[in-house]
Design an enzyme around this catalytic site. Structure first.
Site, PDB file in Angstrom:
ATOM      1  N   THR A   9      43.205  53.411  42.795  1.00 22.08           N
ATOM      2  CA  THR A   9      43.806  53.631  44.110  1.00 22.08           C
ATOM      3  C   THR A   9      43.650  52.415  45.031  1.00 22.08           C
ATOM      4  OG1 THR A   9      41.721  54.609  44.785  1.00 22.08           O
ATOM      5  CG2 THR A   9      43.449  56.135  44.088  1.00 22.08           C
ATOM      6  N   ARG A  37      36.374  60.993  46.302  1.00 23.08           N
ATOM      7  CA  ARG A  37      37.291  61.229  47.433  1.00 23.08           C
ATOM      8  C   ARG A  37      38.740  61.338  46.968  1.00 23.08           C
ATOM      9  NH1 ARG A  37      33.916  57.093  49.056  1.00 23.08           N
ATOM     10  NH2 ARG A  37      35.348  55.523  48.245  1.00 23.08           N
ATOM     11  N   CYS A 126      39.779  35.257  42.080  1.00 21.61           N
ATOM     12  CA  CYS A 126      41.188  34.940  42.313  1.00 21.61           C
ATOM     13  C   CYS A 126      41.446  33.457  42.637  1.00 21.61           C
ATOM     14  CB  CYS A 126      41.745  35.829  43.427  1.00 21.61           C
ATOM     15  SG  CYS A 126      40.581  36.169  44.752  1.00 21.61           S
ATOM     16  N   LYS A 212      30.837  31.164  43.329  1.00 27.17           N
ATOM     17  CA  LYS A 212      31.663  31.661  42.221  1.00 27.17           C
ATOM     18  C   LYS A 212      32.689  30.603  41.822  1.00 27.17           C
ATOM     19  CE  LYS A 212      31.934  36.224  44.001  1.00 27.17           C
ATOM     20  NZ  LYS A 212      32.849  37.268  44.438  1.00 27.17           N
ATOM     21  N   HIS A 241      46.626  33.330  48.309  1.00 26.79           N
ATOM     22  CA  HIS A 241      45.587  32.343  48.619  1.00 26.79           C
ATOM     23  C   HIS A 241      46.180  30.939  48.436  1.00 26.79           C
ATOM     24  CE1 HIS A 241      42.774  35.531  48.728  1.00 26.79           C
ATOM     25  NE2 HIS A 241      42.146  35.372  47.577  1.00 26.79           N
TER      26      HIS A 241
HETATM   27  N1  LIG Z   1      41.691  42.000  46.213  1.00 24.37           N
HETATM   28  C1  LIG Z   1      41.753  40.914  45.457  1.00 24.37           C
HETATM   29  O1  LIG Z   1      42.559  39.987  45.691  1.00 24.37           O
HETATM   30  C2  LIG Z   1      40.818  40.768  44.298  1.00 24.37           C
HETATM   31  C3  LIG Z   1      41.045  39.721  43.419  1.00 24.37           C
HETATM   32  C4  LIG Z   1      40.202  39.580  42.320  1.00 24.37           C
HETATM   33  C5  LIG Z   1      39.192  40.480  42.128  1.00 24.37           C
HETATM   34  N2  LIG Z   1      38.980  41.506  43.011  1.00 24.37           N
HETATM   35  C6  LIG Z   1      37.894  42.439  42.736  1.00 24.37           C
HETATM   36  O2  LIG Z   1      38.444  43.701  42.343  1.00 24.37           O
HETATM   37  C7  LIG Z   1      37.579  44.770  42.801  1.00 24.37           C
HETATM   38  C8  LIG Z   1      38.372  45.750  43.654  1.00 24.37           C
HETATM   39  O3  LIG Z   1      38.945  45.066  44.757  1.00 24.37           O
HETATM   40  P1  LIG Z   1      40.075  45.730  45.674  1.00 24.37           P
HETATM   41  O4  LIG Z   1      40.497  44.637  46.580  1.00 24.37           O
HETATM   42  O5  LIG Z   1      41.089  46.430  44.851  1.00 24.37           O
HETATM   43  O6  LIG Z   1      39.200  46.839  46.486  1.00 24.37           O
HETATM   44  P2  LIG Z   1      39.699  48.185  47.212  1.00 24.37           P
HETATM   45  O7  LIG Z   1      41.103  48.073  47.657  1.00 24.37           O
HETATM   46  O8  LIG Z   1      38.645  48.482  48.217  1.00 24.37           O
HETATM   47  O9  LIG Z   1      39.641  49.319  46.044  1.00 24.37           O
HETATM   48  C9  LIG Z   1      38.430  49.786  45.510  1.00 24.37           C
HETATM   49  C10 LIG Z   1      38.703  50.808  44.429  1.00 24.37           C
HETATM   50  O10 LIG Z   1      37.450  51.227  43.866  1.00 24.37           O
HETATM   51  C11 LIG Z   1      37.390  52.658  43.909  1.00 24.37           C
HETATM   52  N3  LIG Z   1      36.026  53.156  44.032  1.00 24.37           N
HETATM   53  C12 LIG Z   1      35.184  53.043  45.089  1.00 24.37           C
HETATM   54  N4  LIG Z   1      34.031  53.726  44.851  1.00 24.37           N
HETATM   55  C13 LIG Z   1      34.168  54.282  43.611  1.00 24.37           C
HETATM   56  C14 LIG Z   1      33.347  55.130  42.821  1.00 24.37           C
HETATM   57  N5  LIG Z   1      32.142  55.512  43.241  1.00 24.37           N
HETATM   58  N6  LIG Z   1      33.797  55.511  41.609  1.00 24.37           N
HETATM   59  C15 LIG Z   1      35.034  55.119  41.167  1.00 24.37           C
HETATM   60  N7  LIG Z   1      35.873  54.339  41.882  1.00 24.37           N
HETATM   61  C16 LIG Z   1      35.442  53.914  43.101  1.00 24.37           C
HETATM   62  C17 LIG Z   1      38.218  53.029  45.120  1.00 24.37           C
HETATM   63  O11 LIG Z   1      38.572  54.397  45.054  1.00 24.37           O
HETATM   64  P3  LIG Z   1      38.853  55.277  46.407  1.00 24.37           P
HETATM   65  O12 LIG Z   1      40.265  54.961  46.800  1.00 24.37           O
HETATM   66  O13 LIG Z   1      38.690  56.676  45.916  1.00 24.37           O
HETATM   67  O14 LIG Z   1      37.841  54.854  47.412  1.00 24.37           O
HETATM   68  C18 LIG Z   1      39.400  52.072  44.934  1.00 24.37           C
HETATM   69  O15 LIG Z   1      40.265  52.571  43.931  1.00 24.37           O
HETATM   70  C19 LIG Z   1      36.422  44.074  43.532  1.00 24.37           C
HETATM   71  O16 LIG Z   1      35.369  43.885  42.612  1.00 24.37           O
HETATM   72  C20 LIG Z   1      37.003  42.735  43.924  1.00 24.37           C
HETATM   73  O17 LIG Z   1      36.025  41.749  44.083  1.00 24.37           O
HETATM   74  C21 LIG Z   1      39.784  41.676  44.093  1.00 24.37           C
END
Ligand SMILES: NC(=O)c1ccc[n+]([C@@H]2O[C@H](COP(=O)([O-])OP(=O)(O)OC[C@H]3O[C@@H](n4cnc5c(N)ncnc54)[C@H](OP(=O)(O)O)[C@@H]3O)[C@@H](O)[C@H]2O)c1
Length: 341
Positions: A9, A37, A126, A212, A241
């Site tokens: 999500t 949630r 990224c 990193k 970026h």
């Molecule tokens: N954003 C980027 O550009 C990017 C790029 C490279 C890597 N990343 C990495 O990818 C990861 C996610 O980033 P994001 O930007 O997608 O974050 P995000 O939008 O905050 O999404 C987090 C996700 O994790 C889920 N989650 C949270 N607590 C959980 C639990 N206890 N059990 C199972 N699922 C859970 C959330 O579900 P709910 O909706 O239910 O809260 C949501 O689906 C991070 O490690 C980040 O460093 C991000």
């Protein structure tokens, strides 16, 4: 093939699902996981609805592949459980990237590193991902001694809450209302530039993001002798970026040869006619899978240095697209599930 998408999500997870649809990824079943949630929520996946599940000991069984993007703590706890239950995990968090027995892979740069996996494969940071897409071809042609990178990073790199924070703050400034206090970032991000991406830990004067970039670049390129220095900056951009990279090569290379080299590199597009206003911007790259490179020019202070401007969609090539590309490579190379055993 049965595929789990953990964090489905979130900003990256929902992009992973979109990229899988676009590339007609060969999955018989996709199970989206998120927090308690979101359990029970329906996700529209083209021809079918997917129902979000919560993680549990029983739920992790029977997968060939698990694509993780739910943050480091979830990956630390659940990636080994999926792997022990027979899945190969492609993890977007930073949890496993520097572990010795975990390959850190960019599909176009070091795909052969996948062969040595032991159940978990890491997707790079990224900013590092898009930078090595340009560095890889230069390294192979003339060698690299040192890279100095300065980044201009979009808020979607922090996740959905940061996108909402920028939106709320920008709205308040434009409507001359009182600004809501910053929650995600330490300072106002709307109409501002923050020389801090992630956090300063244990008295370090580099941020965790900068560390990193420096470590991961060397691991992906497979070269400990490439010196890397990074300054990472958050800017009020939603997606995309940008990186300014100063690259000191071992042998001299002309800007023209560099342009030629990068124009023929897979996944890279050169847009470089600055006199006519043509160079890549974050808005140009948002929604695209390629990394765009421009402003390729000689550093006037050093014969063996070039300056490059490298732009990538942090949610697509910087995360989701590369994760799906790695999943495809694992499948095609027979490196999933039973084939691995
Ligand atoms: N954003 C980027 O550009 C990017 C790029 C490279 C890597 N990343 C990495 O990818 C990861 C996610 O980033 P994001 O930007 O997608 O974050 P995000 O939008 O905050 O999404 C987090 C996700 O994790 C889920 N989650 C949270 N607590 C959980 C639990 N206890 N059990 C199972 N699922 C859970 C959330 O579900 P709910 O909706 O239910 O809260 C949501 O689906 C991070 O490690 C980040 O460093 C991000």
């Amino acid at each position: 093939m049965r595929v789990a998408v953990v964090g489905a999500t979130g900003a990256v997870g929902s992009t992973i699902l979109g990229v899988m649809r676009e590339r007609s990824f060969a999955a018989d079943e996709i199970v989206p996981f998120a927090s308690e949630r979101s359990a029970g929520r329906k996700i529209d996946h083209g021809d079918r609805d997917l129902t979000v599940a919560a993680l549990s000991e029983d739920a992790v069984r029977g997968f060939d592949l698990a694509l993780f993007s739910a943050g480091s703590a979830i990956s630390a706890e659940w990636a080994p459980r999926f792997a022990e239950a027979g899945a190969v995990v492609v993890d977007n968090s930073s949890q496993w990237r520097m572990s010795e027995d975990v390959p850190l892979v960019v599909a176009e740069v070091n795909p052969d590193a996948l062969e040595g996996h032991r159940g978990i494969v890491a997707n790079p940071n990224c900013t590092t991902m898009q930078t090595v897409m340009a560095l890889g071809p230069i390294l192979h042609e003339v060698g690299i001694e040192r890279v100095v990178m300065s980044t201009y990073q979009a808020v979607s790199g922090t996740g959905q809450k940061a996108v909402d924070e920028l939106h709320r703050q920008a709205e308040a400034v434009i409507e001359a209302k009182e600004l809501p206090p910053p929650v995600v970032y330490p300072h106002q991000i709307a109409f501002n530039v923050l020389p801090q991406v992630e956090s300063f830990q244990d008295g370090d004067d580099y941020t965790t993001e900068e560390r990193k970039c420096m470590r991961e670049t060397r691991k992906i390129l497979g070269r400990d002798d490439v010196a890397v220095s990074a300054t990472c900056v958050r800017v009020p951009v939603y997606t995309g970026h940008s990186v300014s990279a100063n690259v000191q090569t071992r042998e001299e290379i002309s800007p023209d040869r560099c342009r030629e080299l990068l124009a023929s590199a897979p996944g890279v597009v050169v847009i470089d006619d600055p006199a006519n206003g043509l160079y890549p911007t974050a808005l140009d790259v948002a929604g695209r899978d390629e990394v765009l490179v421009g402003r390729i020019r000689r550093d006037p202070s050093h014969d063996r240095c070039l300056n490059l401007w490298i732009v990538g969609d942090n949610l697509r090539k910087g995360a989701a697209t590369n994760a799906v590309q790695l999943a495809e490579l694992l499948h095609v190379r027979g490196l999933l599930g039973a084939a691995r055993a």
